[in-house]
Scaffold this active site. Structure first.
Site, PDB file in Angstrom:
ATOM      1  N   LYS A  56       0.147   4.258  -0.304  1.00  0.00           N
ATOM      2  CA  LYS A  56      -0.508   5.439   0.287  1.00  0.00           C
ATOM      3  C   LYS A  56      -0.264   6.674  -0.603  1.00  0.00           C
ATOM      4  CE  LYS A  56       0.085   3.390   4.793  1.00  0.00           C
ATOM      5  NZ  LYS A  56       0.007   3.521   6.222  1.00  0.00           N
ATOM      6  N   ASN A  68       0.869  -1.176   0.000  1.00  0.00           N
ATOM      7  CA  ASN A  68       0.000   0.000   0.000  1.00  0.00           C
ATOM      8  C   ASN A  68       0.907   1.227   0.000  1.00  0.00           C
ATOM      9  OD1 ASN A  68      -1.777   2.057   0.504  1.00  0.00           O
ATOM     10  ND2 ASN A  68      -2.294   1.411   2.588  1.00  0.00           N
ATOM     11  N   SER A  72       3.442  -2.449  10.279  1.00  0.00           N
ATOM     12  CA  SER A  72       4.911  -2.403  10.391  1.00  0.00           C
ATOM     13  C   SER A  72       5.573  -3.746  10.059  1.00  0.00           C
ATOM     14  CB  SER A  72       5.324  -1.921  11.783  1.00  0.00           C
ATOM     15  OG  SER A  72       4.821  -0.623  12.025  1.00  0.00           O
ATOM     16  N   HIS A 125      -9.564   0.719   5.106  1.00  0.00           N
ATOM     17  CA  HIS A 125      -8.268   0.974   5.761  1.00  0.00           C
ATOM     18  C   HIS A 125      -8.490   1.919   6.950  1.00  0.00           C
ATOM     19  CE1 HIS A 125      -4.184   2.296   6.490  1.00  0.00           C
ATOM     20  NE2 HIS A 125      -3.783   1.236   5.823  1.00  0.00           N
ATOM     21  N   GLU A 136      -6.900   4.344   8.033  1.00  0.00           N
ATOM     22  CA  GLU A 136      -6.708   5.777   7.753  1.00  0.00           C
ATOM     23  C   GLU A 136      -7.951   6.368   7.097  1.00  0.00           C
ATOM     24  OE1 GLU A 136      -2.985   5.428   5.650  1.00  0.00           O
ATOM     25  OE2 GLU A 136      -2.009   4.786   7.504  1.00  0.00           O
ATOM     26  N   GLY A 183       2.333   1.993  10.724  1.00  0.00           N
ATOM     27  CA  GLY A 183       3.233   3.123  10.549  1.00  0.00           C
ATOM     28  C   GLY A 183       3.923   3.559  11.826  1.00  0.00           C
TER      29      GLY A 183
HETATM   30  C1  PEP Z   1      -0.842  -0.088   6.087  1.00  0.00           C
HETATM   31  O1  PEP Z   1      -0.900   1.067   5.752  1.00  0.00           O
HETATM   32  O2  PEP Z   1      -1.771  -0.854   5.785  1.00  0.00           O
HETATM   33  C2  PEP Z   1       0.308  -0.543   6.841  1.00  0.00           C
HETATM   34  C3  PEP Z   1       0.286  -1.750   7.337  1.00  0.00           C
HETATM   35  O3  PEP Z   1       1.351   0.336   6.982  1.00  0.00           O
HETATM   36  P1  PEP Z   1       2.781   0.031   7.654  1.00  0.00           P
HETATM   37  O4  PEP Z   1       3.304  -1.237   7.037  1.00  0.00           O
HETATM   38  O5  PEP Z   1       3.616   1.222   7.302  1.00  0.00           O
HETATM   39  O6  PEP Z   1       2.549  -0.120   9.116  1.00  0.00           O
END
Ligand code: PEP
Length: 250
Positions: A11, A9, A211, A94, A96, A172
């Site tokens: 983003k 992703n 992460s 998601h 966000e 994140g």
């Molecule tokens: C995500 O945005 O779905 C995500 C898992 O981000 P990150 O890997 O940066 O934690």
């Protein structure tokens, strides 16, 4: 037998040039792994990224999809438009989008259905906040988010879907759920689905997000109910993302 999958992703963390380079580097470094792989660029780059991916085994996805198929919805992108560019997947729900753009269980259900109706595989993201976990409400939150969509579209619709368990506190932040913490929730999700249809529950890919990095992927993927990862930050580096993808082999 379920196939594993990693989905990147991107983003809103990439520009045109770096998107081109990222895809070229991924194609050049692609290891031979018996698992699925996909990337979700910002909408604007989908046509070009799709062209670059045409002869590769990397599938294309979108980061979201509209709640309706057409109409006066300024700024939205319909599933049928994604169809024109061979998008195979669309992330829905998601955290966000839930936190910053007022996505609710209801709108997530609508997006899920729009994707399916256009033959796009919805990647349904669900997961608890830190306070939910601290208060012992993780299972309740995950069940509520999943059941809202299940009740709306029905279990049969999960034949062609992916579920991403993404604890919000791990996205994140550099904090990752331990492999055991993630496995426990993945198993719970599978059991919830099995109450409705054991075969669908057995076949569905349930992936972890939060992460994920080359350093923790192997331990996560070793768990019996973790079928891959939704990767944010580390999907922006071809080296890291392909290392995560290669972790299935180990
Ligand atoms: C995500 O945005 O779905 C995500 C898992 O981000 P990150 O890997 O940066 O934690």
């Amino acid at each position: 037998m379920r196939k594993n999958i990693v989905i990147g992703n991107w983003k809103m963390k990439i520009n045109h040039q770096s998107a081109q380079k990222l895809i070229d580097d991924m194609i050049a470094g692609m290891p031979s792994v018996d698992a699925d792989i996909a990337v979700c660029p910002p909408y604007l780059y989908i046509p070009e990224v799709g062209q670059r991916l045409a002869d590769s085994n990397i599938a294309l996805g979108a980061q979201n999809v509209a709640t309706h198929s057409e109409g006066a919805y300024t700024g939205e992108i319909a599933a049928v438009m994604l169809n024109d560019f061979n998008c195979k997947y669309a992330i829905v729900g998601h955290s966000e989008r839930r936190a910053n753009y007022a996505d609710t269980d209801e709108t997530v259900g609508l997006r899920f259905k729009q994707a399916l109706d256009a033959n796009i595989i919805p990647v349904l993201a669900i997961g608890e906040l830190l306070e939910d976990r601290e208060q012992g409400n993780t299972f309740d939150v995950v069940a509520k988010q999943l059941n809202a969509v299940l009740d709306f579209v029905g279990i049969e619709s999960f034949k062609n879907a992916v579920i991403a368990y993404e604890p919000v506190w791990a996205i994140g932040t550099g904090l990752t759920a331990s492999a055991e913490q993630a496995q426990e929730v993945h198993l719970y999700i599978r059991q919830l689905l099995a109450e409705k249809d054991a075969q669908i529950a057995e076949n569905i890919q349930i992936i972890y997000g939060g992460s994920v990095k080359p350093q923790n992927a192997e331990a996560l993927f070793a768990m019996s109910d973790i079928d891959g990862a939704l990767v944010g930050g580390d999907s922006l580096s071809a080296d890291s993302f392909l290392k995560i993808y290669s972790s299935f082999q180990k």
